[in-house]
Write a protein that holds these residues in place. Structure first.
Motif, PDB file in Angstrom:
ATOM      1  N   ILE A  50     -15.251 -44.175  52.099  1.00  0.00           N
ATOM      2  CA  ILE A  50     -16.263 -43.152  51.849  1.00  0.00           C
ATOM      3  C   ILE A  50     -15.761 -41.762  52.224  1.00  0.00           C
ATOM      4  CG2 ILE A  50     -18.181 -44.753  52.055  1.00  0.00           C
ATOM      5  CD1 ILE A  50     -18.754 -43.604  54.810  1.00  0.00           C
ATOM      6  N   GLY A  51     -14.594 -41.711  52.844  1.00  0.00           N
ATOM      7  CA  GLY A  51     -13.962 -40.427  53.126  1.00  0.00           C
ATOM      8  C   GLY A  51     -14.578 -39.641  54.269  1.00  0.00           C
ATOM      9  N   THR A  52     -15.146 -40.352  55.243  1.00  0.00           N
ATOM     10  CA  THR A  52     -15.773 -39.692  56.385  1.00  0.00           C
ATOM     11  C   THR A  52     -15.364 -40.413  57.669  1.00  0.00           C
ATOM     12  OG1 THR A  52     -17.675 -39.216  54.963  1.00  0.00           O
ATOM     13  CG2 THR A  52     -17.992 -38.899  57.314  1.00  0.00           C
ATOM     14  N   PRO A  53     -14.996 -39.684  58.708  1.00  0.00           N
ATOM     15  CA  PRO A  53     -14.628 -40.329  59.973  1.00  0.00           C
ATOM     16  C   PRO A  53     -15.785 -41.136  60.566  1.00  0.00           C
ATOM     17  CG  PRO A  53     -13.994 -38.013  59.986  1.00  0.00           C
ATOM     18  CD  PRO A  53     -14.824 -38.237  58.764  1.00  0.00           C
ATOM     19  N   ILE A  54     -15.444 -42.208  61.249  1.00  0.00           N
ATOM     20  CA  ILE A  54     -16.445 -43.097  61.841  1.00  0.00           C
ATOM     21  C   ILE A  54     -17.426 -42.324  62.716  1.00  0.00           C
ATOM     22  CG2 ILE A  54     -16.764 -45.004  63.484  1.00  0.00           C
ATOM     23  CD1 ILE A  54     -14.142 -46.207  62.403  1.00  0.00           C
ATOM     24  N   GLU A  55     -16.919 -41.429  63.513  1.00  0.00           N
ATOM     25  CA  GLU A  55     -17.762 -40.685  64.457  1.00  0.00           C
ATOM     26  C   GLU A  55     -18.848 -39.876  63.747  1.00  0.00           C
ATOM     27  OE1 GLU A  55     -14.240 -39.936  64.296  1.00  0.00           O
ATOM     28  OE2 GLU A  55     -13.956 -41.754  65.471  1.00  0.00           O
ATOM     29  N   GLN A  56     -18.602 -39.479  62.523  1.00  0.00           N
ATOM     30  CA  GLN A  56     -19.564 -38.652  61.791  1.00  0.00           C
ATOM     31  C   GLN A  56     -20.619 -39.461  61.046  1.00  0.00           C
ATOM     32  OE1 GLN A  56     -17.611 -35.793  59.281  1.00  0.00           O
ATOM     33  NE2 GLN A  56     -16.334 -35.011  60.953  1.00  0.00           N
ATOM     34  N   VAL A  57     -20.490 -40.789  61.018  1.00  0.00           N
ATOM     35  CA  VAL A  57     -21.460 -41.594  60.274  1.00  0.00           C
ATOM     36  C   VAL A  57     -22.327 -42.471  61.167  1.00  0.00           C
ATOM     37  CG1 VAL A  57     -20.053 -41.631  58.196  1.00  0.00           C
ATOM     38  CG2 VAL A  57     -19.849 -43.489  59.823  1.00  0.00           C
ATOM     39  N   MET A  58     -21.902 -42.710  62.387  1.00  0.00           N
ATOM     40  CA  MET A  58     -22.665 -43.596  63.269  1.00  0.00           C
ATOM     41  C   MET A  58     -24.072 -43.043  63.513  1.00  0.00           C
ATOM     42  SD  MET A  58     -20.939 -46.273  63.826  1.00  0.00           S
ATOM     43  CE  MET A  58     -21.878 -46.995  65.142  1.00  0.00           C
ATOM     44  N   HIS A  59     -25.063 -43.937  63.345  1.00  0.00           N
ATOM     45  CA  HIS A  59     -26.475 -43.651  63.597  1.00  0.00           C
ATOM     46  C   HIS A  59     -27.051 -42.597  62.654  1.00  0.00           C
ATOM     47  CE1 HIS A  59     -25.776 -46.140  67.028  1.00  0.00           C
ATOM     48  NE2 HIS A  59     -24.823 -45.312  67.456  1.00  0.00           N
ATOM     49  N   LYS A  60     -26.377 -42.363  61.547  1.00  0.00           N
ATOM     50  CA  LYS A  60     -26.890 -41.450  60.513  1.00  0.00           C
ATOM     51  C   LYS A  60     -27.536 -42.309  59.410  1.00  0.00           C
ATOM     52  CE  LYS A  60     -25.065 -37.519  62.001  1.00  0.00           C
ATOM     53  NZ  LYS A  60     -23.931 -36.744  61.697  1.00  0.00           N
TER      54      LYS A  60
END
Length: 183
Positions: A50-60
């Motif tokens: 998806i082209g996004t770092p893990i840290e930026q997607v958690m709990h979103k």
């Protein structure tokens, strides 16, 4: 006895270790959504896809994390169980994925979330397309060959029948044909 004590008192928790070892090593992307469709877990493969770092997607919210593909988030928003092939077209580059959605249930069989897996099947799809193209070209070549043989056969038969007819006349002249009068 030390090992038993370690496990009994959970001095080493195997679940995170197993998750890190197995889930992070998978080439298949994995996203876990909770009942509010927020990302509860994601592996590196999915984050890369998806082209996004893990840290930026958690709990979103999933709709935010997958905002580049609104048609897909809308289509699968309320779907618990599915297996589908999806095409992602970004910057003129097409990628195929096998998308799997599975409900996650607790011991009471209540749905507590969804598991999304994404497997990149682009190479397989390209191979299938190449095979279909090769099959179509082979069928076209076979039709061309059959058509050519039919035409050549017809073109050869027509004059050959004439030659065979003259040859039969020369071999077996008719009885009333006496030939030229040489007197």
């Amino acid at each position: 006895s030390t090992a038993l004590a370690i496990f009994r008192f959970q001095l080493i928790n195997l679940v995170p270790l197993a998750r890190d070892t197995v889930v992070e090593a998978m080439e298949t992307g994995m996203i876990v959504l909770d009942t509010h469709d927020q990302v509860a877990d994601i592996n590196r493969a999915a984050a890369t896809m998806i082209g996004t770092p893990i840290e930026q997607v958690m709990h979103k919210p999933a709709i935010e994390v997958l905002s580049r593909w609104p048609h897909l988030t809308k289509k699968y928003e309320h779907v618990l169980d599915a297996l589908d092939e999806i095409l992602i077209d970004e910057d003129g580059r097409q990628r195929w994925f096998e998308l799997s959605l599975s409900p996650l249930r607790n011991k009471q069989k209540t749905v507590i979330g969804r598991l999304i897996t994404l497997r990149d099947i682009t190479a397989m799809k390209q191979t299938q397309e190449a095979l279909l193209l090769a099959r179509d070209q082979a069928q076209q070549a076979s039709r061309f060959k059959s058509d050519l043989l039919s035409r050549v056969s017809h073109e050869l038969r027509t004059p050959l029948f004439g030659i065979l007819g003259y040859a039969e006349l020369l071999r077996d002249p008719p009885a009333d044909f006496a030939g030229p009068d040489l007197r």
